[in-house]
Design a protein around this motif. Structure first.
Motif, PDB file in Angstrom:
ATOM      1  N   ASP A 145       1.030  -1.179  -0.023  1.00  0.00           N
ATOM      2  CA  ASP A 145      -0.075   0.065   0.062  1.00  0.00           C
ATOM      3  C   ASP A 145       0.739   1.298   0.008  1.00  0.00           C
ATOM      4  O   ASP A 145       0.455   2.189  -0.793  1.00  0.00           O
ATOM      5  CB  ASP A 145      -1.046   0.012   1.156  1.00  0.00           C
ATOM      6  N   SER A 146       1.918   1.298   0.626  1.00  0.00           N
ATOM      7  CA  SER A 146       2.389   2.673   1.029  1.00  0.00           C
ATOM      8  C   SER A 146       4.136   2.258   1.140  1.00  0.00           C
ATOM      9  O   SER A 146       4.383   1.353   1.832  1.00  0.00           O
ATOM     10  CB  SER A 146       1.844   3.733   1.806  1.00  0.00           C
ATOM     11  N   GLY A 169       5.449   0.568  -3.174  1.00  0.00           N
ATOM     12  CA  GLY A 169       4.157   1.154  -2.865  1.00  0.00           C
ATOM     13  C   GLY A 169       3.497   1.696  -4.158  1.00  0.00           C
ATOM     14  O   GLY A 169       4.012   1.952  -5.111  1.00  0.00           O
ATOM     15  N   ARG A 170       2.054   1.872  -3.618  1.00  0.00           N
ATOM     16  CA  ARG A 170       1.318   2.283  -4.665  1.00  0.00           C
ATOM     17  C   ARG A 170       1.727   3.509  -5.299  1.00  0.00           C
ATOM     18  O   ARG A 170       1.338   4.109  -6.546  1.00  0.00           O
ATOM     19  CB  ARG A 170      -0.156   2.194  -4.419  1.00  0.00           C
TER      20      ARG A 170
END
Length: 190
Positions: free
Chosen positions: A94-95, A111-112
């Protein structure tokens, strides 16, 4: 808000997320960091001997990652070969972003923010992280100011080779010139 401003904001968020993630990760796993300067020898065979990328994540992650890889392969075969040799597993998270060069094969968790910043930047980040893993696999210091500067320069060169626009090149040069690592939180791993 213009496209350039959106890209700049996304990149700034990536750098901030990167610094926060690494600081938190470093605090939780101090003993998991191995490098030649710690006196621990790197594992043998920490390169990607399978000759393919293992991508872990949802369909969007896999599509974006494969697009960046194929873009790199088409635009800069030498950088593609470096990435192929040193990046074993690419896992979308996600991050934040983190690389585990001592794993066999090495793991890059991305991460995205980086994934969604655009194909040019994402492809160049793959080269950047492959640089750190290459240093580690050769038993050299792979983190810290010197290696970070070197891998950023290699990333910049990759951006030139793949045809990044002037704004992205200027942004990358700005990161290098900012020497952001000098202001990183104590204990950060970069």
């Amino acid at each position: 808000m213009g496209q350039k401003a959106k890209i700049a904001i996304a990149i700034i968020l990536v750098v901030i997320s990167f610094l926060i993630f690494f600081n938190v990760w470093q605090q939780s796993d101090r003993h998991g960091v191995y490098s030649s300067d710690s006196g621990v020898k790197p594992l043998e065979n920490t390169t990607n001997r399978e000759g393919r990328f293992n991508i872990i994540g949802d369909d969007s992650c896999k599509e974006s990652t494969n697009s960046a890889i194929n873009f790199l392969k088409d635009k800069s075969p030498k950088d593609y070969q470096m990435a192929l040799k040193y990046l074993g597993t690419i896992e979308c998270i996600d991050s934040g972003s983190v690389v585990y060069p001592w794993q066999n094969p090495p793991i890059f968790r991305v991460g995205r923010e980086t994934i969604n910043t655009g194909i040019f930047w994402y492809a160049s980040v793959l080269v950047h992280e492959a640089c750190h893993i290459e240093l580690y696999s050769k038993g050299l210091t792979w983190k810290g100011e010197g290696p970070e500067k070197m891998c950023l320069e290699i990333q910049y060169d990759a951006l030139v080779k793949i045809g990044a626009n002037k704004d992205l090149l200027d942004y990358a040069r700005g990161i290098i010139n900012s020497e952001w690592w000098k202001n990183a939180p104590e204990g950060s791993w970069y």
